[in-house]
Design an enzyme around this catalytic site. Structure first.
Site, PDB file in Angstrom:
ATOM      1  N   GLU A 179       8.429  57.758-102.321  1.00 23.83           N
ATOM      2  CA  GLU A 179       7.797  56.451-101.531  1.00 23.83           C
ATOM      3  C   GLU A 179       8.708  55.288-101.702  1.00 23.83           C
ATOM      4  OE1 GLU A 179       4.445  54.340-103.439  1.00 23.83           O
ATOM      5  OE2 GLU A 179       3.564  56.494-102.968  1.00 23.83           O
ATOM      6  N   GLU A 191      -3.454  69.762 -87.084  1.00 20.16           N
ATOM      7  CA  GLU A 191      -4.462  70.421 -86.211  1.00 20.16           C
ATOM      8  C   GLU A 191      -4.787  70.365 -84.673  1.00 20.16           C
ATOM      9  OE1 GLU A 191      -7.634  68.201 -88.394  1.00 20.16           O
ATOM     10  OE2 GLU A 191      -7.976  69.735 -89.898  1.00 20.16           O
TER      11      GLU A 191
END
Length: 294
Positions: A111, A80
C-alpha cells in the site's frame, strides 16, 4: 494531528477490563455510529450513483481500488455483481494492492507504493468513460492515491471513499468525495471495524442502486439473477412465479427455455412469446421489465 481513524476512542477505554457482555455492547454502540455516518453522506452517495449510471450507459466500467480491508471490500462488492445482476465480469472490477494473494494474506507493504497503483490502472486500460472509486479509510494510502492520479490523467471520473474529511491535497485529482466520518475505532487504528462497516454499506448502496437504475431489478425482485446453482435456480423459479402467477412447473419449464434467465422467462410467459421474440422486446425497452409488463 493524527487522522480520526488513528485516534483513541474514549468509549472503549480499559476495554480489556470489561466483561464480554460489556464489550459486545460497546460494539453495538459504535456500529450505530457507522450507520449514522453513512446516512449523513446520502446526498454524496446519490450523486456518485448517478455518475456510475451515466458511465455504465455510455459503455464505461466501475473500478474499486484499495489496500488491505478497503481493497478486499472492493473486490467483494465487484465479485458479487455478476451472480446478482448477470453483469459482465469486466463491468465492475476490484483492484487490491498486492494482487489476488492479498485477499487471503496481508501484504501491507504494497500500500506504500503509489507507482504500483498507477501501474494497475494502466494495466486495466482505463478510459475517460470509466469510473474509479479509491477506497482508503484514513484518506492517505499511497497506492490508492497513485491510482487516482493516473485515472485522473486518463480523464476517468474519480471518486474517493474515506472516513475522514476530504483530504485537501486530493481535490486536484478527485471528482467526487464520499466521507462517512465514523470516528475513532474501538481498537485504536483498526479500520476493519467501523470504517470497514461503513465502507461495506456504501459499496452495497453504490452498486445495488446503480443496477436498479439500469433495469436489473423489477419491484424489489432480483430479476436479472444468474441462475448458476441450485439455490439461485430455486430463487429464479420463485421470482418467475411471483411476477407471472404461474405454477412452479410452468416457471421451471420457461426458465429452462430461457437459458436460466428469469427476466426473459417472465416476458415469455407474460407476453406469450418465444425466447427470441421476448429477447427482442427486452432489448427494445433497454432491459426494463416494468415498461413491458405495465
Amino acid at each position: 494531528m493524527h487522522a480520526t481513524t488513528e485516534q483513541r476512542n474514549s468509549n472503549s477505554t480499559d476495554i480489556d477490563l470489561k466483561s464480554t457482555s460489556e464489550i459486545v455492547q460497546i460494539f453495538h454502540e459504535e456500529d450505530q455510529k457507522a450507520v449514522a455516518a453513512v446516512e449523513a453522506e446520502s446526498d454524496a452517495i446519490a450523486h456518485a450513483i448517478d455518475l456510475c449510471v451515466d458511465a455504465f450507459r455510455a459503455g464505461g466500467r466501475l473500478f474499486y481500488v484499495g489496500a488491505g480491508t478497503s481493497g478486499r471490500l472492493g473486490v467483494l462488492d465487484a465479485s458479487e455483481c455478476p451472480p446478482t445482476f448477470s453483469t459482465p465480469s469486466e463491468m465492475v472490477q476490484g483492484i487490491i494492492a498486492g494482487g489476488d494473494v492479498a485477499l487471503r494474506r496481508s501484504i501491507e507493504g504494497e500500500e506504500d507504493k503509489p507507482e504500483r497503483g498507477a501501474n494497475a490502472i494502466r494495466e486495466r486500460q482505463l478510459t475517460p468513460q470509466d469510473v474509479l472509486v479509491g477506497i482508503a479509510s484514513s484518506g492517505q494510502t499511497p497506492y490508492v492515491i497513485g491510482a487516482l492520479k493516473e485515472a485522473h490523467a486518463i480523464g476517468a471520473t474519480t471518486m474517493f471513499l474515506c472516513c475522514v474529511p476530504p483530504p485537501e491535497q486530493l481535490k486536484e485529482w478527485v471528482t467526487h468525495f464520499i466521507t462517512p466520518i465514523v470516528g475513532p475505532e474501538i481498537i485504536t487504528g483498526s479500520t476493519r471495524l467501523k470504517a470497514g462497516t461503513a465502507t461495506k454499506l456504501v459499496l452495497n448502496i453504490l452498486t445495488t442502486v446503480s443496477m436498479i437504475k439500469l433495469g436489473k431489478v423489477y419491484n424489489n425482485l432480483m430479476v436479472d439473477v444468474n441462475a448458476s446453482n441450485t439455490k439461485l435456480i430455486a430463487r429464479s423459479i420463485r421470482i418467475v412465479q411471483t411476477v407471472t402467477g404461474v405454477d412452479a412447473a410452468t416457471a421451471e419449464a420457461a426458465l429452462a427455455e430461457a437459458g436460466g434467465r428469469a427476466k426473459l422467462a417472465i416476458v415469455m410467459l407474460a407476453e406469450e412469446l418465444n425466447a427470441t421474440d421476448a429477447k427482442a422486446l427486452l432489448e427494445k425497452h433497454s432491459g426494463f421489465l416494468r415498461q413491458i409488463l405495465e
